[in-house]
Design a protein around this motif. Structure first.
Motif, PDB file in Angstrom:
ATOM      1  N   TYR A 257      -0.364  -7.832  -1.848  1.00 33.26           N
ATOM      2  CA  TYR A 257       0.598  -8.898  -2.151  1.00 33.26           C
ATOM      3  C   TYR A 257       0.419  -9.403  -3.587  1.00 33.26           C
ATOM      4  O   TYR A 257       1.394  -9.582  -4.322  1.00 33.26           O
TER       5      TYR A 257
ATOM      6  N   HIS B  38       4.795  -8.369  -5.188  1.00 33.73           N
ATOM      7  CA  HIS B  38       5.566  -8.653  -3.982  1.00 33.73           C
ATOM      8  C   HIS B  38       7.011  -9.015  -4.331  1.00 33.73           C
ATOM      9  O   HIS B  38       7.350  -9.295  -5.478  1.00 33.73           O
TER      10      HIS B  38
ATOM     11  N   ASN C 206       2.865 -14.287   2.208  1.00 31.36           N
ATOM     12  CA  ASN C 206       1.928 -13.303   2.751  1.00 31.36           C
ATOM     13  C   ASN C 206       1.221 -13.829   3.993  1.00 31.36           C
ATOM     14  O   ASN C 206       0.662 -14.914   3.991  1.00 31.36           O
TER      15      ASN C 206
END
Length: 276
Positions: free
Chosen positions: A177, A189, A195
């Motif tokens: 991420y 991301h 996340n």
């Protein structure tokens, strides 16, 4: 033994499944991460499914949805009928099983359950294992994307990145991420995505069953993943996010979609914005 399709919950505990093993309308599918998992011991009557059959397997996005023709072939081989109730499980806490159930929902087949915790929970609870391979009775199943809204395509996602009613659940690791790990051309991301690692959805101390629902909802809502929003979940290939899609559904989220292209597609294109 009932002649009617069993009414089983979405999230099925091993004890309940053990009472329905003889049901003729039940199709138990083992879709493991490790290929030696099935011959080492599976739920009695379970059919083996190679997880690669759930992916397109070619093109720029090999993890995309298979064609309707390919899904027709697959589900005919597995013996699926409109009356069949599918119970899916795996050996990893629900990723591939979730991807299978998501695929069933995509083609409008809504009779399905997830064996909570998969083979780990089944073993831990002391239920019998089988080591012989089971061969399904083929059917003639015509699969079509009857529920296309279940998937979101890259183009729509790009258009809706500023939509306050859309929340993106990135199920990858924190390192992926943040963009410190990965093998794509671009790391990071999707802008605005939050996340929550798929591994944090399962309870490592309870044979990989789903964690306590109240705890999960609290943690999701703290990240802005609230039930009033349209949730889109993804990972690298919509394998790990098979579990997060399923978990959100189990938690009562009414509008959960998945991005099958996932980061495999998004992170390898020039026209997709990325945050780190």
């Amino acid at each position: 033994m009932s002649s009617e399709t069993p009414q089983l919950p979405l999230i099925l505990d091993p004890a309940t499944l053990s009472r329905h093993l003889e049901d003729p309308h039940l199709l138990i599918i083992d879709v493991p991460l490790k290929v030696d998992s099935y011959p080492a011991g599976h739920v009695p009557g379970a059919i083996f499914l190679d997880s690669r059959r759930l992916l397109a397997g070619y093109g720029e996005v090999p993890n995309d949805v298979p064609t309707e023709a390919a899904l027709s072939t697959l589900f005919s081989e597995l013996g699926l009928t409109p009356e069949t109730h599918v119970v899916a499980y795996d050996d990893e806490g629900g990723g591939w099983a979730g991807r299978l159930l998501w695929t069933l929902e995509l083609i409008g087949h809504r009779r399905y359950s997830y064996l909570n915790g998969g083979i780990h929970a089944w073993r831990a609870d002391g239920h019998p294992l089988e080591t012989i391979s089971n061969t399904p009775t083929p059917s003639d199943y015509q699969a079509a994307y009857l529920n296309p809204a279940l998937q979101i395509r890259r183009e729509e996602l790009i258009e809706r990145l500023d939509d306050p009613q859309l929340a993106i659940w990135d199920a990858r690791s924190a390192e992926e991420y943040r963009g410190t790990k990965g093998d794509n051309r671009k790391l990071g991301h999707i802008p605005g995505a939050v996340n929550f690692d798929w591994l944090d959805v399962m309870d490592k101390h309870n044979d990989l069953r789903l964690r306590d629902y109240a705890e999960l909802i609290t943690e999701l809502e703290a990240r802005g993943l609230t039930p009033d929003k349209e949730i889109v979940t993804h990972c690298q290939s919509h394998h790990r996010s098979g579990l997060t899609w399923l978990a959100a559904k189990a938690l009562g989220y009414d509008n959960v979609r998945a991005y099958p292209g996932s980061w495999k597609e998004w992170g390898n294109r020039d026209d997709t914005p990325v945050e780190k």
